[in-house]
Design an enzyme around this catalytic site. Structure first.
Site, PDB file in Angstrom:
ATOM      1  N   HIS A 231       0.829  -1.214   0.000  1.00  0.00           N
ATOM      2  CA  HIS A 231       0.000   0.000   0.000  1.00  0.00           C
ATOM      3  C   HIS A 231       0.858   1.256   0.000  1.00  0.00           C
ATOM      4  O   HIS A 231       2.091   1.201  -0.031  1.00  0.00           O
ATOM      5  CB  HIS A 231      -0.967  -0.012   1.188  1.00  0.00           C
TER       6      HIS A 231
ATOM      7  N   CYS B 157       2.893  -4.818   6.774  1.00  0.00           N
ATOM      8  CA  CYS B 157       2.665  -4.556   5.344  1.00  0.00           C
ATOM      9  C   CYS B 157       3.927  -3.995   4.684  1.00  0.00           C
ATOM     10  O   CYS B 157       4.937  -3.742   5.335  1.00  0.00           O
ATOM     11  CB  CYS B 157       1.508  -3.570   5.174  1.00  0.00           C
TER      12      CYS B 157
END
Length: 314
Positions: free
Chosen positions: A126, A134
Site C-alpha cells: 500500500h 505490510c
C-alpha cells in the site's frame, strides 16, 4: 508529487507514460502478465512483465518506504512481521478504497502457512510510509504500481504471483545469514528464486513436506496436505535450475570458508530504503510523512528505521 495523486478517480488512472514507453521498447503490452518480487533487506519491490518471447523481464524497481518486523516469516497475528513466501493476487484482492491510498492484499496466509497454523490478515502492499506487517511504498509509488497490476488483470491474467524474500538470494547474502534460525526456510525460498531467475517464468508452486515445491508434477495430482510427505514425482528437476542451485551452494561455502563474510545486522523493527532514510535523517519524520502521503500519515517507528543502516556511516 505526481499530479496523478490529486485526482478523485485514483484507481482508474492510466499507466505512467514513461512505463508505457519502457514496455513498448521491451516488446511488452500493458495487458501482458506481471510478477512482483519483494526484498525486505534491500527495501525494494520489483515489477516484472512478460515480453514477446514469453519470458518475464524486469520493468521497474520501486524503493519501499517502510516494512516492519525482522527478517523471517510471519507466523502470528500481531507479530509485526511482513510475510515471506509465495502468494497469488487476484482481482478481488485489489483495494481501490484503501485507507493508505491504494493497495492490494498479498493473500497471507497461503495454503502452506495456514496448514502450519500461522495467523494474520490484511497484509498489503500500500501507500504511505507506515507498516504493521505490510509493505508501504508511498502514495506516489503505489499510484504507479496499481495501474500496471490492474491492466494485467484486465488483460486476462486471473492472478499474479508475488514472491516475498528476506533479501536477494545471492551466495553472499546466504553466507551472511547462515546462522539465522530461518536459514532452512530461506533455502527453500531460494529454490523458487533460482527457478524464476533461470527460467524467466513464474514457477508453479505446490506444498508438501511442510515446504514449497516448485514446478513439480506428482502422482495423483497436486498434494492436498502441505504437512504430509510429498508424493512420488512424475518429472525430474530442471537441470539448469539444479546447476544454478549447486553452483550457488558452492559459492556460499567458499565464502564461509574464507572468513571474510560479516554477520548480517539485526533489525530493530523493519527497514526503509536508503533514499527515504536519508530524508528522514536530514528533515525529520513530519517532512517524510508529507512527501510519502497526501494525508501525511505518520511514519511508523521512525527511530527504528534510523537504527537500521545498510552500511556503516550511512
Amino acid at each position: 508529487m505526481s499530479t496523478v495523486l490529486d485526482v478523485a478517480d485514483k484507481a482508474n488512472q492510466p499507466i505512467n507514460a514513461s512505463l508505457v514507453s519502457d514496455m513498448s521498447r521491451r516488446k511488452m503490452r500493458p495487458a501482458d502478465p506481471i510478477l512482483i518480487r519483494i526484498f525486505k533487506d534491500e527495501s525494494e519491490l520489483e515489477i516484472w512483465k512478460r515480453d514477446r518471447s514469453g519470458r518475464y523481464a524486469l520493468l521497474k524497481t520501486f524503493p519501499m518506504c517502510r516494512w516492519s518486523g525482522k527478517l523471517g516469516p510471519k507466523t502470528k497475528n500481531g507479530d509485526r512481521q511482513a510475510p515471506e513466501g509465495f502468494y497469488q493476487v487476484s482481482a478481488g484482492m485489489l483495494n481501490p478504497n484503501s485507507q493508505y491510498y491504494l493497495s492490494f492484499n498479498l493473500g497471507y496466509p497461503n495454503k502452506l502457512e495456514s496448514a502450519l497454523g500461522y495467523s494474520g490478515e490484511a497484509l498489503m502492499v500500500h501507500g504511505a510510509c507506515s507498516s504493521s506487517g505490510c509493505f508501504a511504498l508511498t502514495d506516489a509509488g503505489v499510484a504507479e504500481i496499481y495501474p500496471v497490476v490492474r491492466e494485467a488483470i484486465r488483460g486476462g491474467q486471473t492472478s499474479f504471483q508475488v514472491q516475498a524474500f528476506p533479501f536477494r538470494m545471492t551466495p553472499g547474502n546466504m553466507a551472511k545469514n547462515r546462522n539465522d534460525p530461518n536459514y532452512s526456510f530461506w533455502t527453500n525460498l531460494k529454490q523458487g528464486y533460482d527457478n524464476f531467475e533461470v527460467t524467466g517464468r513464474p514457477p508453479k508452486v505446490s506444498y508438501c513436506g511442510r515446504r514449497y515445491v516448485f514446478d513439480a508434477d506428482f502422482e495423483g495430482g497436486d498434494p492436498r496436505d502441505p504437512l504430509a510427505s510429498c508424493p512420488p514425482l512424475l518429472n525430474s528437476e530442471n537441470g539448469a535450475v539444479a546447476a544454478r542451485d549447486d553452483a550457488d551452494a558452492r559459492k556460499t561455502e567458499a565464502l564461509l570458508s574464507s572468513g571474510t563474510i560479516v554477520e548480517a545486522h539485526a533489525y530493530a523493527d523493519g527497514g526503509m530504503h536508503p533514499s527515504f532514510r536519508k530524508l528522514l535523517k536530514s528533515r525529520g519524520a513530519a517532512a517524510l510523512a508529507k512527501k510519502a502521503s497526501l494525508d501525511e500519515v505518520p511514519i511508523s517507528r521512525p527511530e527504528a528505521a534510523l537504527a537500521d543502516p545498510h552500511s556503516p556511516g550511512e
